[in-house]
Design a protein around this motif. Sequence first.
Motif, PDB file in Angstrom:
ATOM      1  N   LEU A 484      38.507   2.714 -90.423  1.00  0.00           N
ATOM      2  CA  LEU A 484      37.403   3.423 -90.635  1.00  0.00           C
ATOM      3  C   LEU A 484      36.348   3.092 -89.399  1.00  0.00           C
ATOM      4  O   LEU A 484      35.529   4.082 -89.197  1.00  0.00           O
ATOM      5  CB  LEU A 484      36.763   3.027 -91.988  1.00  0.00           C
ATOM      6  N   GLY A 485      36.389   1.856 -88.775  1.00  0.00           N
ATOM      7  CA  GLY A 485      35.682   1.558 -87.780  1.00  0.00           C
ATOM      8  C   GLY A 485      35.882   2.331 -86.801  1.00  0.00           C
ATOM      9  O   GLY A 485      34.956   2.826 -85.891  1.00  0.00           O
ATOM     10  N   GLU A 486      37.379   2.726 -86.359  1.00  0.00           N
ATOM     11  CA  GLU A 486      37.602   3.604 -85.170  1.00  0.00           C
ATOM     12  C   GLU A 486      37.013   4.763 -85.393  1.00  0.00           C
ATOM     13  O   GLU A 486      36.732   5.498 -84.354  1.00  0.00           O
ATOM     14  CB  GLU A 486      38.967   3.549 -85.076  1.00  0.00           C
ATOM     15  N   LEU A 487      37.191   5.418 -86.455  1.00  0.00           N
ATOM     16  CA  LEU A 487      36.768   6.911 -86.821  1.00  0.00           C
ATOM     17  C   LEU A 487      35.248   7.073 -86.695  1.00  0.00           C
ATOM     18  O   LEU A 487      34.455   7.840 -86.030  1.00  0.00           O
ATOM     19  CB  LEU A 487      36.957   7.323 -88.448  1.00  0.00           C
ATOM     20  N   ALA A 488      34.499   5.803 -87.097  1.00  0.00           N
ATOM     21  CA  ALA A 488      33.009   5.997 -86.894  1.00  0.00           C
ATOM     22  C   ALA A 488      32.782   5.601 -85.564  1.00  0.00           C
ATOM     23  O   ALA A 488      31.710   6.349 -85.027  1.00  0.00           O
ATOM     24  CB  ALA A 488      32.192   4.582 -87.578  1.00  0.00           C
ATOM     25  N   LYS A 489      33.501   4.931 -84.841  1.00  0.00           N
ATOM     26  CA  LYS A 489      33.264   4.653 -83.460  1.00  0.00           C
ATOM     27  C   LYS A 489      33.480   6.118 -82.369  1.00  0.00           C
ATOM     28  O   LYS A 489      32.610   6.502 -81.765  1.00  0.00           O
ATOM     29  CB  LYS A 489      34.116   3.684 -82.844  1.00  0.00           C
ATOM     30  N   LYS A 490      34.323   6.904 -82.833  1.00  0.00           N
ATOM     31  CA  LYS A 490      34.481   8.065 -82.376  1.00  0.00           C
ATOM     32  C   LYS A 490      33.412   9.019 -82.687  1.00  0.00           C
ATOM     33  O   LYS A 490      32.814   9.899 -81.711  1.00  0.00           O
ATOM     34  CB  LYS A 490      35.770   8.557 -82.686  1.00  0.00           C
ATOM     35  N   GLU A 491      33.072   8.997 -83.844  1.00  0.00           N
ATOM     36  CA  GLU A 491      31.858   9.930 -84.188  1.00  0.00           C
ATOM     37  C   GLU A 491      30.515   9.621 -83.842  1.00  0.00           C
ATOM     38  O   GLU A 491      29.459  10.247 -83.836  1.00  0.00           O
ATOM     39  CB  GLU A 491      31.920  10.055 -85.798  1.00  0.00           C
ATOM     40  N   GLY A 492      30.435   8.303 -83.713  1.00  0.00           N
ATOM     41  CA  GLY A 492      28.853   7.679 -83.037  1.00  0.00           C
ATOM     42  C   GLY A 492      28.218   7.683 -84.227  1.00  0.00           C
ATOM     43  O   GLY A 492      26.774   7.604 -84.213  1.00  0.00           O
ATOM     44  N   ILE A 493      28.709   7.497 -85.572  1.00  0.00           N
ATOM     45  CA  ILE A 493      27.622   7.322 -86.813  1.00  0.00           C
ATOM     46  C   ILE A 493      28.188   6.100 -87.477  1.00  0.00           C
ATOM     47  O   ILE A 493      29.115   5.509 -87.178  1.00  0.00           O
ATOM     48  CB  ILE A 493      27.800   8.544 -87.803  1.00  0.00           C
ATOM     49  N   GLN A 494      27.241   5.987 -88.439  1.00  0.00           N
ATOM     50  CA  GLN A 494      27.930   4.535 -89.453  1.00  0.00           C
ATOM     51  C   GLN A 494      28.884   4.990 -90.186  1.00  0.00           C
ATOM     52  O   GLN A 494      29.291   6.032 -90.577  1.00  0.00           O
ATOM     53  CB  GLN A 494      26.526   4.286 -90.245  1.00  0.00           C
ATOM     54  N   ALA A 495      29.836   4.095 -90.460  1.00  0.00           N
ATOM     55  CA  ALA A 495      30.999   3.798 -91.082  1.00  0.00           C
ATOM     56  C   ALA A 495      30.859   4.438 -92.604  1.00  0.00           C
ATOM     57  O   ALA A 495      31.895   5.210 -93.015  1.00  0.00           O
ATOM     58  CB  ALA A 495      31.784   2.625 -90.999  1.00  0.00           C
ATOM     59  N   ASN A 496      29.819   4.164 -93.183  1.00  0.00           N
ATOM     60  CA  ASN A 496      29.641   4.550 -94.736  1.00  0.00           C
ATOM     61  C   ASN A 496      29.631   6.077 -94.610  1.00  0.00           C
ATOM     62  O   ASN A 496      29.997   6.671 -95.643  1.00  0.00           O
ATOM     63  CB  ASN A 496      28.735   3.797 -95.431  1.00  0.00           C
ATOM     64  N   TRP A 497      28.878   6.747 -93.678  1.00  0.00           N
ATOM     65  CA  TRP A 497      28.538   8.109 -93.869  1.00  0.00           C
ATOM     66  C   TRP A 497      30.081   8.935 -93.347  1.00  0.00           C
ATOM     67  O   TRP A 497      30.473  10.008 -93.966  1.00  0.00           O
ATOM     68  CB  TRP A 497      27.926   8.686 -92.706  1.00  0.00           C
ATOM     69  N   VAL A 498      30.698   8.377 -92.695  1.00  0.00           N
ATOM     70  CA  VAL A 498      31.969   8.737 -92.366  1.00  0.00           C
ATOM     71  C   VAL A 498      32.952   8.549 -93.738  1.00  0.00           C
ATOM     72  O   VAL A 498      33.950   9.697 -94.330  1.00  0.00           O
ATOM     73  CB  VAL A 498      32.901   7.972 -91.187  1.00  0.00           C
ATOM     74  N   ALA A 499      32.840   7.673 -94.365  1.00  0.00           N
ATOM     75  CA  ALA A 499      33.757   7.175 -95.671  1.00  0.00           C
ATOM     76  C   ALA A 499      33.286   8.349 -96.772  1.00  0.00           C
ATOM     77  O   ALA A 499      34.307   8.946 -97.343  1.00  0.00           O
ATOM     78  CB  ALA A 499      33.589   6.001 -95.867  1.00  0.00           C
ATOM     79  N   ALA A 500      31.877   8.533 -96.934  1.00  0.00           N
ATOM     80  CA  ALA A 500      31.289   9.769 -97.681  1.00  0.00           C
ATOM     81  C   ALA A 500      32.099  11.128 -97.459  1.00  0.00           C
ATOM     82  O   ALA A 500      32.333  11.911 -98.277  1.00  0.00           O
ATOM     83  CB  ALA A 500      29.962   9.590 -97.843  1.00  0.00           C
ATOM     84  N   ARG A 501      31.877  11.160 -96.172  1.00  0.00           N
ATOM     85  CA  ARG A 501      32.620  12.625 -95.695  1.00  0.00           C
ATOM     86  C   ARG A 501      34.031  12.879 -96.138  1.00  0.00           C
ATOM     87  O   ARG A 501      34.478  13.856 -96.639  1.00  0.00           O
ATOM     88  CB  ARG A 501      32.064  12.808 -94.329  1.00  0.00           C
ATOM     89  N   LEU A 502      34.708  11.701 -95.812  1.00  0.00           N
ATOM     90  CA  LEU A 502      36.205  11.955 -96.270  1.00  0.00           C
ATOM     91  C   LEU A 502      36.530  12.056 -97.690  1.00  0.00           C
ATOM     92  O   LEU A 502      37.261  12.681 -98.171  1.00  0.00           O
ATOM     93  CB  LEU A 502      36.882  10.506 -95.575  1.00  0.00           C
ATOM     94  N   ALA A 503      35.585  11.360 -98.370  1.00  0.00           N
ATOM     95  CA  ALA A 503      35.742  11.166 -99.783  1.00  0.00           C
ATOM     96  C   ALA A 503      35.392  12.541-100.527  1.00  0.00           C
ATOM     97  O   ALA A 503      35.970  13.269-101.256  1.00  0.00           O
ATOM     98  CB  ALA A 503      34.860  10.156-100.529  1.00  0.00           C
ATOM     99  N   ARG A 504      34.432  13.378 -99.706  1.00  0.00           N
ATOM    100  CA  ARG A 504      34.245  14.768-100.247  1.00  0.00           C
ATOM    101  C   ARG A 504      35.175  15.628 -99.972  1.00  0.00           C
ATOM    102  O   ARG A 504      35.430  16.505-100.884  1.00  0.00           O
ATOM    103  CB  ARG A 504      32.979  15.360 -99.642  1.00  0.00           C
ATOM    104  N   ASP A 505      36.089  15.266 -99.052  1.00  0.00           N
ATOM    105  CA  ASP A 505      37.366  16.161 -98.656  1.00  0.00           C
ATOM    106  C   ASP A 505      38.540  15.612 -99.388  1.00  0.00           C
ATOM    107  O   ASP A 505      39.770  16.042 -99.023  1.00  0.00           O
ATOM    108  CB  ASP A 505      37.627  15.875 -97.147  1.00  0.00           C
ATOM    109  N   ASN A 506      38.186  14.557-100.312  1.00  0.00           N
ATOM    110  CA  ASN A 506      39.501  13.867-101.041  1.00  0.00           C
ATOM    111  C   ASN A 506      40.461  13.132-100.255  1.00  0.00           C
ATOM    112  O   ASN A 506      41.584  13.324-100.383  1.00  0.00           O
ATOM    113  CB  ASN A 506      40.264  15.143-101.929  1.00  0.00           C
ATOM    114  N   ILE A 507      39.916  12.557 -99.151  1.00  0.00           N
ATOM    115  CA  ILE A 507      40.808  11.763 -98.483  1.00  0.00           C
ATOM    116  C   ILE A 507      40.115  10.259 -98.529  1.00  0.00           C
ATOM    117  O   ILE A 507      39.285   9.870 -98.365  1.00  0.00           O
ATOM    118  CB  ILE A 507      40.518  11.994 -96.820  1.00  0.00           C
ATOM    119  N   PHE A 508      41.298   9.402 -99.106  1.00  0.00           N
ATOM    120  CA  PHE A 508      40.710   8.123 -99.414  1.00  0.00           C
ATOM    121  C   PHE A 508      41.629   7.216 -98.696  1.00  0.00           C
ATOM    122  O   PHE A 508      42.879   7.319 -98.195  1.00  0.00           O
ATOM    123  CB  PHE A 508      41.062   8.000-101.082  1.00  0.00           C
ATOM    124  N   PRO A 509      41.215   5.888 -98.234  1.00  0.00           N
ATOM    125  CA  PRO A 509      41.863   4.833 -97.642  1.00  0.00           C
ATOM    126  C   PRO A 509      43.062   4.038 -98.313  1.00  0.00           C
ATOM    127  O   PRO A 509      43.143   4.237 -99.457  1.00  0.00           O
ATOM    128  CB  PRO A 509      40.804   3.689 -97.383  1.00  0.00           C
TER     129      PRO A 509
END
Length: 527
Positions: A484-509
């Motif tokens: 999740l940290g790598e994804l947040a680093k690439k997007e340039g946003i906070q990790a919890n926002w990336v996790a929320a967007r992935l959850a809405r698309d039914n992608i879970f860790p």
Amino acid sequence: MALVEIDRRRCLLHGQLMGSRSFLRSEQKLCPVCVQEDKDCSGTFGVFGRREWMLTSFRICPTHSCQLVTLPAAVFPHHPADFFRRCEGSSKQIDGQLSGSSVSQSSIWEFYLLERLSGIIGHRWIDQFDLDAAMRIVQNFGILLTHGSSAREAELSQMELSQACHAGFLATSEGVGKITSAMASIYEKSPSKAQGFFTDFGLFSRWCARVSEDERYAPMIDVFTQFAFENYPVAAGDTIYGRVCTERKWHNCSSAAEEFGGTAQRMSKIVEALGLGEKRPGKDRIFRAEDAKEALPDLLRCMPRIQCIRRLGIAGSLFDRLVQRKFIQPKYDLPNVAPLYDPDEIDSFMSSARENTTLVSVLSKGALDLKTVCSAAACFTDEVLTQVLAGNLKEAEWVETETGPGALRFKLEDVRDALEVEPIADLTKNEVRSALCVNAPTVKMLIDSNRLKSTVSRHTRSRRPRRVVKRSEVDKFLAEYVSLGELAKKEGIQANWVAARLARDNIFPVDLPSEYSKLYLRSTIEA
């Protein structure tokens, strides 16, 4: 008999000295067949007996091969020297001995005595002695040969003494070679564990001691002492029967330990390991003095492990490491014997170390002893000593008031400089954490669960052990997972926002405990 009396105890027989012990005093012996033949010829017993019957060693009649018989003691008024009356009074006993007196024992000794009584002296070795001395030598040596070293003349029968004289005469008549051979046989058969000349030859050796000062027995004593010097561990300068040993021929473990040092028990192990001498069942090992002189001095000059440790002033564990790393090698490594080290090699090792250090009387600031610097630099003592011997430690010191490795002093940074190695390309835990963009517990979990294969290596300078992971292992892991940290680093946003967007698309860790960073399958994210 041509006897010339010298005094009450000695007389001359054909110019040969005879002692009173060579003649019967109160006893009267005779051959019953000879006496009967005299009686048959003259009708009565003879007035005199035979001259040979008076000798103590004459026991068998060589003419009739029968054993001489002893008459009963004379009874008053008959005189002990009245041969006729004593025979007349014992006629029944003499008649009774006629049928059962024959023996199978050879009478070669008695024939010899008859020759000597007649003044005939041949060229046998025994002929050089007076008859009195010859009789005693033959009988005593014969007792030794036939009945052993503890047999006493008084405890043997007349027939046993006759057998002894026969054996003794055969040995002594042929000369020194036969006598030496007979003595060697006694030596080999000796039951004694700790063999010695006086032990093996027992009562005979005591008799030799009694007559050793009599010049008549000198040739015999010379032969026996020479045999002792040639076959027993007799030291140069020791005396036997007044004869001085000029050169030691043999050693036993005790004498070798006394001459070369050490204990008899340790010497026994060393001699056995070297194969010196021959171990005979039930007997102590003896070995040639020349072999001992060649093999033992250098070996016994060497030191066992405990003496080396004391000489160097170090702990036993350190010495063992020095041996293991081949700084010091045993010169002798024999079976059943502790390894022995050359003291010159020990001194050479320390001299080499001292030459590459600075001799000081006062320590410089920050100098550490060997044990302390090894602990601080996280290295082994042999590694530091290797650097000392190679001359790689520029600030190494040697305290002139001390000895051994304990005299060495070091600077920590100097040791670290010498031991520093090229950095490796593998990643440390911190570097893995940065590459994966995860927290430290996650890295530990991945390594402990073997999802990231790791190895242990030492820090290039501090030499502390650490876990490292090859870069290929990290790349392999990143090909399958993304954090999740790598994804947040690439997007340039906070990790919890990336996790929320992935959850809405039914992608879970991946299902992991909450303390670990979130990991997603890369294939899912890319899809």
